[in-house]
Enzyme design. Structure first.
Site, mmCIF file in Angstrom:
data_model
loop_
_atom_site.group_PDB
_atom_site.id
_atom_site.type_symbol
_atom_site.label_atom_id
_atom_site.label_comp_id
_atom_site.label_asym_id
_atom_site.label_seq_id
_atom_site.Cartn_x
_atom_site.Cartn_y
_atom_site.Cartn_z
ATOM 1 N N HIS A 35 0.850 -1.185 0.000
ATOM 2 C CA HIS A 35 0.000 0.000 0.000
ATOM 3 C C HIS A 35 0.892 1.243 0.000
ATOM 4 C CE1 HIS A 35 -3.023 2.938 1.246
ATOM 5 N NE2 HIS A 35 -3.952 2.032 0.963
ATOM 6 N N HIS A 36 0.403 2.323 -0.627
ATOM 7 C CA HIS A 36 1.201 3.544 -0.680
ATOM 8 C C HIS A 36 1.400 4.151 0.700
ATOM 9 C CE1 HIS A 36 3.243 5.863 -3.634
ATOM 10 N NE2 HIS A 36 2.388 5.602 -4.604
ATOM 11 N N ALA A 37 0.589 3.755 1.685
ATOM 12 C CA ALA A 37 0.806 4.244 3.043
ATOM 13 C C ALA A 37 2.109 3.695 3.622
ATOM 14 C CB ALA A 37 -0.373 3.848 3.936
#
Length: 278
Positions: A35-37
């Protein structure tokens, strides 16, 4: 697999082992989805370098001790994050405060130069936050739930040679090739346009930045799909990328993101709709 949303009840990463490959250098592949998080693209490459060996039988060193299993809630995760991040955040905060104080003293000493810097920054912010540089393509306006995947392979040395001939980067040549494909698509559908908007991440990482987190800014380009000459397309894209990198306000979205994250959902939806309309 990449288009399937993450299960928010689980960690925001997945590892998939693909076996039974035929006609390739390896018989299996390990696909990581993050995930980009967790991190951005460059951070993901740094993470891969720490996970994967580039040679068989590499010396990995001693295994670290196995972690002790424990169940954490949101409050405990926040406390752990603060314990880990504060030692790094406090020196940076102190540095930024000192930098701001020095700038304030400098502004009092040279007010005309400071006003010029503010005007230049405001002008740059206007270009970064202003309307998109081209109108969206009518052929790409609608979306459906159908998925179709096709691949076209080209050797990296060939792409590098094309970029070198045009005095540009491999990324410039790659984007120019995509523009060429979009030109053929629009011509075949009888809906040719001069250019279409394109968003491209600009890496802002420094040598000492950690692999986790996001350190990039978004640049908006006018992709020249009507240009038939590949070398000219590469040069047009190259000039736009250089101009985007030189914008003093390129990281303005990173600065205002903490403020935007606290806005009501209805206001964010309205803001998003306004940006999409532009």
């Amino acid at each position: 697999m990449m288009a399937t949303p993450f299960d928010l009840a689980r960690p925001l990463w997945e590892l998939v082992l693909v076996e039974g490959l035929q006609g390739m250098e390896a018989e299996a592949a390990l696909v990581m989805k993050l995930h980009h998080a967790v991190t951005d693209g460059i951070g993901g490459l740094q993470l891969f370098q720490s996970l994967y060996d580039t040679e068989p039988g590499a010396d990995r060193g001693p295994m670290p001790p196995a972690p002790i299993a424990e169940e954490l809630d949101g409050a405990e995760l926040l406390r752990n994050s603060l314990r880990e991040d504060l030692p790094d955040l406090l020196p940076d905060l102190w540095h930024q405060l000192g930098r701001g104080a020095r700038r304030g003293i400098g502004a009092m000493r040279t007010p005309i130069a400071s006003i010029g810097e503010l005007r230049a920054m405001a002008s740059s912010a206007g270009r970064v936050l202003g309307p998109v540089p081209a109108q969206p393509s009518p052929l790409l306006a609608r979306r459906s739930l159908r998925r179709r995947l096709e691949t076209l392979e080209i050797s990296l040395p060939t792409l590098r040679a094309a970029a070198k001939a045009a005095q540009a980067s491999v990324n410039d040549a790659y984007i120019a090739a995509l523009a060429g494909g979009l030109r053929l698509y629009h011509e075949a559908r009888g809906a040719m346009v001069d250019a279409i908007p394109m968003a491209m991440p600009i890496n802002l990482r420094k040598a000492d930045d950690k692999g986790a987190g996001n350190q990039f800014a978004g640049a908006r380009l006018a992709l020249p799909i009507a240009e038939p000459d590949p070398a000219t397309r590469i040069q047009v894209i190259r000039s736009q990328v250089i101009a985007a990198r030189q914008e003093s306000a390129i990281s303005i979205f990173n600065l205002i993101a903490p403020v935007l994250s606290r806005l009501p959902s209805a206001m964010l939806d309205s803001l998003h709709a306004g940006l999409a309309a532009n």
